[in-house]
Design a protein around this motif. Structure first.
Motif, PDB file in Angstrom:
ATOM      1  N   ASN A   1      17.259  95.680   8.289  1.00 42.59           N
ATOM      2  CA  ASN A   1      17.513  93.910   8.669  1.00 42.59           C
ATOM      3  C   ASN A   1      18.905  92.678   7.839  1.00 42.59           C
ATOM      4  N   THR A   2      20.050  93.166   7.775  1.00 43.80           N
ATOM      5  CA  THR A   2      20.560  92.352   6.625  1.00 43.80           C
ATOM      6  C   THR A   2      20.298  90.998   7.114  1.00 43.80           C
ATOM      7  N   ASP A   3      20.513  91.040   8.435  1.00 45.86           N
ATOM      8  CA  ASP A   3      21.087  89.516   9.000  1.00 45.86           C
ATOM      9  C   ASP A   3      19.993  88.565   8.941  1.00 45.86           C
ATOM     10  N   ALA A   4      18.943  89.305   8.496  1.00 43.07           N
ATOM     11  CA  ALA A   4      18.150  88.250   8.804  1.00 43.07           C
ATOM     12  C   ALA A   4      17.270  88.143   7.269  1.00 43.07           C
TER      13      ALA A   4
ATOM     14  N   ASP B   1      16.781  85.827  13.502  1.00 46.87           N
ATOM     15  CA  ASP B   1      17.804  87.041  14.164  1.00 46.87           C
ATOM     16  C   ASP B   1      18.357  85.839  15.067  1.00 46.87           C
ATOM     17  N   THR B   2      18.614  84.851  14.655  1.00 45.16           N
ATOM     18  CA  THR B   2      18.860  83.854  15.241  1.00 45.16           C
ATOM     19  C   THR B   2      18.813  82.435  14.245  1.00 45.16           C
TER      20      THR B   2
ATOM     21  N   LEU C   1      20.031  87.905   4.761  1.00 42.74           N
ATOM     22  CA  LEU C   1      21.571  86.778   4.591  1.00 42.74           C
ATOM     23  C   LEU C   1      20.716  85.240   5.074  1.00 42.74           C
ATOM     24  N   ALA C   2      20.342  85.868   6.089  1.00 43.81           N
ATOM     25  CA  ALA C   2      19.560  83.909   6.598  1.00 43.81           C
ATOM     26  C   ALA C   2      18.849  83.096   5.943  1.00 43.81           C
TER      27      ALA C   2
END
Length: 743
Positions: free
Chosen positions: A438-441, A400-401, A443-444
């Motif tokens: 959790n698309t952001d995670a 998430d970060t 994507l990372a």
């Protein structure tokens, strides 16, 4: 645009790795040093290959301290004071003894120091300190005779005890008869000391250093572990001829691989000769901080796991009393390993016999490189590094970060996109997987996969939230108890599998690993708990792989969970990990390291970046993969001609950004030229306020004023095309990044 950017970053990552990657350490550091040319040894170098059993030795007496297998492992350190400064030396000796030193060594390089030695000894007795003192002797047989009146133990260096008065450089020794013709001269100088030590009941250490072999030994045996051993054996034979047996051996080198091989060869020679003298263990010029502790743990810890070693010193470029905590911990680990209470750690491992590992000759087992399958879209062939891989273990919440994750992994970042640098984690092991929405995670993770970072995750977790092209992790027990690997892969929507072994699996159970298709089995994780001897269980696994003719990649998986928090916990973890995995890496067994923070509620003791750096330090200390400037620095003593800690720090600040470059920093000439063999450049004190600079073993600039020496060292590195200005390097990387992105 995203596709173009991703492709550009893959190219940039690959080009950066090619530009920054040093030559393989095994080639760059003179692998010939590891190839013995002497007669074959017997097969035995330790009591038992399947468990730690302390080798039975005689007892050597140094004042009130007994050294040998019937006694606790004795701890040593060495003063950094000018021996002629009696009060300063006394104060430092008392401080070291109060911190746990059983013996303290001082340099005695001349008559004035020998005269001061008696005053030091008398002063300590008056203050109630009977700690045995050890005189460090180089080049000076007459001084050794003098100081034997005062100190309880004498260290002699076979490499320069006689060479200080006679040069052997003119002759080439074609055969053993020619070589032995020089022995009477050595006997003439050495026997008087032997006789005096015998008469006064003084102890002696016959201490060979890889960096200071005599020209005579070098010309006959070469710069080899065998030369180190035979040099010491010759001096021991002279002692035995005089019926003097109160001595120990040491075989020190700054390269832990060479050091381990020399000690093992010496132990084998003693078995062949039916000798049982104690061993003093140490990695010389180990350096400072975690790197120095890691090198020492790899070298000393390996031998203690073999049951070898009766007294130890951890040589650090720090104040001498700071050597004692790591020294004590290594001794504790060795003692516990050999204790009867630890027997269950060995009996839980099924019986095995080794047919492949050769203690006398280094040969690295290399797992087969991972090949990218036609259907795979990510560069899976970059998940592992040819010289040793580092995997980082994470929980999904750090995704998430992503910026924090990228930094902790050692990534370079361009416009928010990560790419691999020279010391970036090669792959990730996920404890859990991010939710499908959790698309952001995700994507990372994808951005990391696009630049060659592998993603490994438990197969059960992938069932509910698959990750494209992730490698599914299972244990051998799970795979054997379930419906087979194919159903696991189908459920996880994966095509590759990593199998975890705990070292207790039966030979029959291991057949399930052998039956896995080569394009399915990505690697093995060797993950042992505290109830299993990692060193011995892993040796068995590698033997099974050898017998099955399998070249599968093998990763050593270690969980950091020392009871103590903070710096103490970190130091103990480094020493334990180096002692348990080091014995495997110095034998060429293993393709990389996985370090996991086992203290789930403590991110301060074992942060992700620290574990990554520690793993790389273990690989570099084992001479596998070099990712940062390597410093070979001596621990300082009374011979040192400058403030070694201060100068080392100055040079580190100037040159610490040069991965692949090795720099030796030596306080005096005693071990300097020889240890330069393990370095590209050398900085050696030659006289008060004067420095000699070396390239390899060759001095190229003499008598430089100390004030200008760091600048001239930088100039020398530039002349040899190995310099990169930090600011210029950053600017060049930014320019390349911009060009790639524009494309």
């Amino acid at each position: 645009m995203r596709a173009l950017l991703s492709a550009a970053l893959v190219a940039l990552s690959a080009s950066s790795a090619r530009a920054l990657a040093p030559r393989p350490a095994s080639l760059r550091r003179g692998s010939a040093l590891l190839m013995s040319k002497g007669p074959p040894l017997g097969d035995k170098y330790c009591v038992d290959l399947s468990r730690t059993v302390r080798r039975k030795t005689s007892t050597v007496t140094a004042g009130p301290v007994k050294i040998g297998s019937d006694h606790p492992i004795a701890l040593q350190t060495m003063t950094t004071t000018d021996t002629k400064d009696v009060q300063a030396s006394v104060d430092q000796i008392m401080k070291c003894h109060d911190m746990g030193a059983d013996l303290v060594r001082l340099t005695v390089q001349g008559r004035k120091e020998a005269e001061a030695a008696m005053k030091i000894r008398e002063s300590l007795f008056q203050k109630g300190y009977d700690v045995p003192l050890v005189a460090d002797i180089h080049f000076q047989p007459k001084v050794a005779l003098m100081v034997a009146d005062a100190f309880e133990k004498i260290r002699v260096n076979p490499g320069n005890f006689a060479d200080g008065t006679k040069s052997f450089e003119e002759m080439v020794y074609e055969n053993m008869d020619d070589f032995q013709a020089e022995r009477p001269h050595i006997e003439e100088l050495f026997i008087p000391l032997v006789e005096k030590c015998k008469r006064l009941n003084r102890a002696m250490r016959i201490g060979t250093n890889h960096g200071s072999l005599s020209a005579r030994v070098m010309s006959f045996y070469g710069d080899t572990p065998e030369g180190m051993v035979e040099s010491a054996i010759e001096f021991a034979e002279i002692c035995r001829d005089q019926d003097y047996h109160n001595f120990v051996f040491s075989m020190k080198a700054s390269n832990p691989v060479v050091m381990v091989q020399a000690y093992r060869r010496l132990a084998a020679r003693m078995y062949d000769l039916d000798w049982n003298y104690p061993l003093h263990l140490g990695v010389t010029e180990a350096g400072e901080g975690e790197d120095g502790r890691m090198k020492s743990a790899i070298g000393i810890g390996t031998l203690l796991q073999d049951g070898l070693g009766d007294t130890i010193r951890v040589s650090l470029t720090e104040d001498p009393e700071l050597e004692l905590a790591p020294c004590r911990e290594l001794a504790r680990l060795g003692t516990v390993a050999a204790a009867p209470e630890s027997e269950s750690r060995y009996t839980i491992v099924p019986p095995f016999s080794e047919t492949k590992r050769d203690f006398a000759q280094f040969e690295r087992r290399k797992g087969a490189p991972l090949e990218k399958a036609e259907a795979e879209t990510f560069p899976t062939d970059q998940y592992f590094h040819r010289d040793g891989s580092v995997f980082s273990v994470i929980s999904s919440d750090i995704l998430d970060t992503p910026d924090v994750l990228y930094q902790s992994m050692g990534c370079k970042v361009a416009l928010g996109m990560p790419f691999k640098d020279i010391a970036t984690s090669d792959s990730l092991v996920l404890k859990d997987v991010p939710a499908s929405d959790n698309t952001d995670a995700r994507l990372a993770l994808k951005r990391l996969q696009e630049v060659g970072v592998g993603v490994f995750a438990p197969w059960e977790a992938l069932q509910s939230a698959p990750i494209p092209e992730a490698v599914a992790i299972t244990s051998l027990k799970e795979m054997s108890d379930g419906s087979g690997y194919a159903s696991m892969l189908e459920a996880a929507q994966a095509t590759r599998l990593a199998v975890v072994l705990d070292g207790t699996e039966s030979d029959e159970a291991f057949n399930a690993v052998k039956d896995l298709p080569k394009d399915v089995l990505t690697c093995l994780f060797l993950k042992m708990d505290s109830g299993v001897s990692r060193t011995h269980a892993s040796r068995r696994i590698f033997e099974l792989l050898h017998q099955a003719e399998m070249d599968t990649l093998v990763m050593h998986y270690v969980v950091a969970q020392e009871e103590e928090a903070g710096p103490v916990g970190r130091e103990k973890f480094v020493l334990k990990a180096g002692s348990e995995v080091g014995p495997l890496l110095v034998d060429g067994l293993g393709d990389g390291i996985v370090l996991e923070n086992g203290k789930v509620d403590d991110d301060i003791t074992y942060p992700l970046a620290y574990l990554r750096e520690t793993a790389f330090g273990m690989l570099q200390g084992s001479r596998m993969r070099t990712v940062k400037t390597e410093f070979v620095s001596c621990p300082s003593c009374g011979r040192t001609l400058f403030d070694l800690q201060e100068v080392t720090d100055q040079i580190r600040q100037r040159t610490g950004h040069l991965p692949g470059v090795s720099i030796a920093i030596m306080g005096c000439i005693v071990n300097g030229p020889g240890e330069m063999a393990d370095a590209d450049f050398g900085y050696v004190g030659s006289a008060a306020g004067k420095i000699d600079l070396y390239v390899g073993k060759t001095v190229v600039r003499r008598g430089i004023n100390m004030d200008s020496a760091p600048d001239q060292l930088v100039d020398l590195i530039k002349e040899h095309g190995m310099w990169k200005d930090p600011d210029q390097q950053a600017e060049e990387e930014t320019e390349v990044e911009d060009e790639k992105v524009v494309v």
